[in-house]
Design a protein around this motif. Structure first.
Motif, PDB file in Angstrom:
ATOM      1  N   GLY A  29      15.627   2.462   7.066  1.00  0.00           N
ATOM      2  CA  GLY A  29      15.491   2.168   8.768  1.00  0.00           C
ATOM      3  C   GLY A  29      17.006   2.425   9.072  1.00  0.00           C
ATOM      4  N   ASP A  30      17.229   2.975  10.329  1.00  0.00           N
ATOM      5  CA  ASP A  30      18.863   3.820  10.334  1.00  0.00           C
ATOM      6  C   ASP A  30      18.456   3.975  12.436  1.00  0.00           C
ATOM      7  OD1 ASP A  30      17.361   6.215  11.197  1.00  0.00           O
ATOM      8  OD2 ASP A  30      18.430   7.242   9.391  1.00  0.00           O
ATOM      9  N   HIS A  31      19.423   3.866  12.668  1.00  0.00           N
ATOM     10  CA  HIS A  31      20.103   4.553  14.303  1.00  0.00           C
ATOM     11  C   HIS A  31      20.405   5.135  14.721  1.00  0.00           C
ATOM     12  CE1 HIS A  31      20.973   2.976  18.032  1.00  0.00           C
ATOM     13  NE2 HIS A  31      20.163   2.275  18.135  1.00  0.00           N
ATOM     14  N   ARG A  32      20.016   6.261  14.861  1.00  0.00           N
ATOM     15  CA  ARG A  32      20.148   7.532  15.692  1.00  0.00           C
ATOM     16  C   ARG A  32      19.436   7.578  16.803  1.00  0.00           C
ATOM     17  NH1 ARG A  32      21.871   6.846  10.825  1.00  0.00           N
ATOM     18  NH2 ARG A  32      23.025   8.103   9.471  1.00  0.00           N
ATOM     19  N   TYR A  33      20.703   8.452  17.983  1.00  0.00           N
ATOM     20  CA  TYR A  33      20.445   9.221  19.189  1.00  0.00           C
ATOM     21  C   TYR A  33      20.335   8.493  20.279  1.00  0.00           C
ATOM     22  CZ  TYR A  33      20.092  12.819  15.527  1.00  0.00           C
ATOM     23  OH  TYR A  33      20.630  13.897  15.473  1.00  0.00           O
ATOM     24  N   GLY A  34      20.263   7.056  19.503  1.00  0.00           N
ATOM     25  CA  GLY A  34      20.300   5.790  20.807  1.00  0.00           C
ATOM     26  C   GLY A  34      18.540   5.729  20.320  1.00  0.00           C
ATOM     27  N   ARG A  35      17.965   4.898  18.949  1.00  0.00           N
ATOM     28  CA  ARG A  35      16.850   4.752  19.095  1.00  0.00           C
ATOM     29  C   ARG A  35      16.830   4.735  17.049  1.00  0.00           C
ATOM     30  NH1 ARG A  35      11.307   8.381  19.814  1.00  0.00           N
ATOM     31  NH2 ARG A  35      11.291   6.338  18.222  1.00  0.00           N
ATOM     32  N   VAL A  36      15.774   3.608  17.122  1.00  0.00           N
ATOM     33  CA  VAL A  36      16.287   3.207  15.162  1.00  0.00           C
ATOM     34  C   VAL A  36      15.236   4.124  14.974  1.00  0.00           C
ATOM     35  CG1 VAL A  36      15.300   1.381  14.321  1.00  0.00           C
ATOM     36  CG2 VAL A  36      17.254   0.926  16.230  1.00  0.00           C
ATOM     37  N   PHE A  37      15.039   4.384  13.801  1.00  0.00           N
ATOM     38  CA  PHE A  37      14.241   4.599  13.198  1.00  0.00           C
ATOM     39  C   PHE A  37      13.518   4.804  11.143  1.00  0.00           C
ATOM     40  CE2 PHE A  37      16.396   8.103  15.906  1.00  0.00           C
ATOM     41  CZ  PHE A  37      14.107   9.211  15.968  1.00  0.00           C
ATOM     42  N   VAL A  38      12.302   4.337  11.719  1.00  0.00           N
ATOM     43  CA  VAL A  38      11.943   3.754  10.621  1.00  0.00           C
ATOM     44  C   VAL A  38      11.505   4.921   9.781  1.00  0.00           C
ATOM     45  CG1 VAL A  38       9.890   2.697   8.939  1.00  0.00           C
ATOM     46  CG2 VAL A  38      11.434   1.783  10.960  1.00  0.00           C
ATOM     47  N   GLY A  39      11.431   5.534   8.134  1.00  0.00           N
ATOM     48  CA  GLY A  39      11.317   6.425   7.641  1.00  0.00           C
ATOM     49  C   GLY A  39      10.578   6.139   6.499  1.00  0.00           C
ATOM     50  N   HIS A  40      10.383   7.727   5.719  1.00  0.00           N
ATOM     51  CA  HIS A  40      10.529   6.855   4.195  1.00  0.00           C
ATOM     52  C   HIS A  40      10.663   8.207   2.984  1.00  0.00           C
ATOM     53  CE1 HIS A  40       7.952  10.476   4.067  1.00  0.00           C
ATOM     54  NE2 HIS A  40       7.286  10.183   5.187  1.00  0.00           N
ATOM     55  N   ASN A  41      10.798   7.554   1.594  1.00  0.00           N
ATOM     56  CA  ASN A  41      11.520   8.453   0.784  1.00  0.00           C
ATOM     57  C   ASN A  41      10.324   7.796  -0.972  1.00  0.00           C
ATOM     58  OD1 ASN A  41      14.710   8.688   1.938  1.00  0.00           O
ATOM     59  ND2 ASN A  41      13.700  10.196   0.908  1.00  0.00           N
ATOM     60  N   GLY A  42      10.833   8.683  -2.067  1.00  0.00           N
ATOM     61  CA  GLY A  42       9.921   8.343  -2.435  1.00  0.00           C
ATOM     62  C   GLY A  42      10.831   7.011  -3.271  1.00  0.00           C
ATOM     63  N   ALA A  43       9.911   6.107  -4.028  1.00  0.00           N
ATOM     64  CA  ALA A  43      11.315   4.748  -4.168  1.00  0.00           C
ATOM     65  C   ALA A  43      12.306   5.051  -5.426  1.00  0.00           C
ATOM     66  CB  ALA A  43      10.381   4.057  -4.574  1.00  0.00           C
ATOM     67  N   GLU A  44      12.127   6.043  -5.707  1.00  0.00           N
ATOM     68  CA  GLU A  44      12.868   6.669  -6.677  1.00  0.00           C
ATOM     69  C   GLU A  44      13.898   7.277  -6.121  1.00  0.00           C
ATOM     70  OE1 GLU A  44      11.444   9.614  -5.934  1.00  0.00           O
ATOM     71  OE2 GLU A  44      10.462   7.598  -6.597  1.00  0.00           O
ATOM     72  N   GLU A  88       0.952  -1.003  -0.138  1.00  0.00           N
ATOM     73  CA  GLU A  88       0.130   0.294   0.189  1.00  0.00           C
ATOM     74  C   GLU A  88       0.945   1.199  -0.319  1.00  0.00           C
ATOM     75  OE1 GLU A  88       0.377  -1.396   4.497  1.00  0.00           O
ATOM     76  OE2 GLU A  88      -0.518  -2.550   2.442  1.00  0.00           O
ATOM     77  N   ILE A  89       1.863   1.069   0.586  1.00  0.00           N
ATOM     78  CA  ILE A  89       2.710   2.104  -0.020  1.00  0.00           C
ATOM     79  C   ILE A  89       3.944   2.370  -0.840  1.00  0.00           C
ATOM     80  CG2 ILE A  89       5.120   3.744   1.393  1.00  0.00           C
ATOM     81  CD1 ILE A  89       4.285   2.098   4.798  1.00  0.00           C
ATOM     82  N   ARG A  90       4.253   1.376  -1.616  1.00  0.00           N
ATOM     83  CA  ARG A  90       4.730   1.061  -2.679  1.00  0.00           C
ATOM     84  C   ARG A  90       3.891   1.547  -4.013  1.00  0.00           C
ATOM     85  NH1 ARG A  90       6.636   2.920  -5.759  1.00  0.00           N
ATOM     86  NH2 ARG A  90       8.503   1.840  -7.445  1.00  0.00           N
ATOM     87  N   LYS A  91       2.657   1.141  -3.913  1.00  0.00           N
ATOM     88  CA  LYS A  91       1.506   1.290  -4.864  1.00  0.00           C
ATOM     89  C   LYS A  91       0.945   2.966  -5.177  1.00  0.00           C
ATOM     90  CE  LYS A  91      -3.093   1.069  -5.450  1.00  0.00           C
ATOM     91  NZ  LYS A  91      -4.532  -0.044  -5.146  1.00  0.00           N
ATOM     92  N   LEU A  92       1.894   3.976  -3.849  1.00  0.00           N
ATOM     93  CA  LEU A  92       1.930   5.438  -3.341  1.00  0.00           C
ATOM     94  C   LEU A  92       3.045   5.860  -3.897  1.00  0.00           C
ATOM     95  CD1 LEU A  92      -0.126   5.571  -0.334  1.00  0.00           C
ATOM     96  CD2 LEU A  92      -0.678   6.192  -2.635  1.00  0.00           C
ATOM     97  N   GLY A  93       3.713   5.619  -4.098  1.00  0.00           N
ATOM     98  CA  GLY A  93       5.193   5.906  -4.561  1.00  0.00           C
ATOM     99  C   GLY A  93       6.636   5.447  -3.628  1.00  0.00           C
ATOM    100  N   GLY A  94       6.273   5.007  -2.104  1.00  0.00           N
ATOM    101  CA  GLY A  94       7.200   5.664  -1.410  1.00  0.00           C
ATOM    102  C   GLY A  94       7.520   3.805  -1.048  1.00  0.00           C
ATOM    103  N   ALA A  95       8.700   4.400  -0.347  1.00  0.00           N
ATOM    104  CA  ALA A  95       9.841   2.797   0.540  1.00  0.00           C
ATOM    105  C   ALA A  95       9.946   3.270   1.959  1.00  0.00           C
ATOM    106  CB  ALA A  95      10.353   3.016  -1.160  1.00  0.00           C
ATOM    107  N   ILE A  96      10.113   2.411   2.392  1.00  0.00           N
ATOM    108  CA  ILE A  96      10.489   3.067   3.766  1.00  0.00           C
ATOM    109  C   ILE A  96      12.408   2.342   4.336  1.00  0.00           C
ATOM    110  CG2 ILE A  96       8.540   2.413   4.359  1.00  0.00           C
ATOM    111  CD1 ILE A  96       8.343   0.224   5.755  1.00  0.00           C
TER     112      ILE A  96
END
Length: 190
Positions: free
Chosen positions: A161-176, A151-159
């Motif tokens: 992950g990374d680890h910063r400031y002592g915690r894990v983050f999941v973010g998004h960008n355009g898949a391209e 459902e995210i990919r269908k809208l053009g996005g992709a997710i």
């Protein structure tokens, strides 16, 4: 009559070298696979030549694959890329073939999904990525694409992950999109 070797098969010397690397990493990082024995992992690996080839591809691209568990239903051992940062042989990639084809200029060298398929591995899911982060602090200077829900990919996005400031983050960008510090981590069940 024996058939010719496929290119997805390792020589005896390559198998022994890879098994030595995997054994050393297994023994050095027992916290990742408490209760599992290398002898049983090795026996399973030796019986699965195509899986050993995929592990060699993970190693060749600097993923540092290691056992992180065992599937309770199938008994298969689960390997994840455990390199401290993005596997260096798998960066500067957009998310998938559709994203690569959509770029009109400044195309990356390829896509994460295509490379994972060529290597015979799966990209980590968001859940697997979070499990990996419980085993150590990975991706403190980079980020990695993770398998994106349809459902995210269908809208053009992709997710990712990374680890910063002592915690894990999941973010998004355009898949391209693609960055020199973003790659992908893989998983393989043997």
């Amino acid at each position: 009559m024996k058939t010719a070797k496929t290119k997805k098969e390792l020589s005896a010397k390559q198998r022994e070298e890879l098994l030595g690397i995997l054994k050393a990493r297994f023994e050095k990082n027992m916290n990742r696979h408490a209760g599992l024995a290398w002898a049983k992992v090795k026996t399973r690996l030796e019986a699965k030549a195509e899986k050993l080839w995929s592990l060699s591809e993970m190693e060749r691209t600097a993923g540092e694959p290691d056992v992180v568990g065992q599937d309770k239903k199938t008994g298969e051992y689960i390997f994840f890329d455990c390199s401290p940062q993005s596997p260096t042989g798998r960066t500067s990639l957009c998310y998938d073939r559709a994203a690569l084809d959509a770029r009109k200029e400044h195309k990356p060298k390829g896509s994460a999904m295509d490379l994972a398929e060529a290597m015979g591995i799966e990209m980590l899911t968001e859940e697997q990525y979070l499990e990996l982060q419980k085993l150590g602090n990975f991706d403190t200077k980079c980020s990695n694409w993770v398998k994106t829900p349809a459902e995210i990919r269908k809208l053009g996005g992709a997710i990712y992950g990374d680890h910063r400031y002592g915690r894990v983050f999941v973010g998004h960008n355009g898949a391209e999109s693609y960055y020199s510090g973003r790659g992908f981590r893989g998983s393989l069940q043997v």
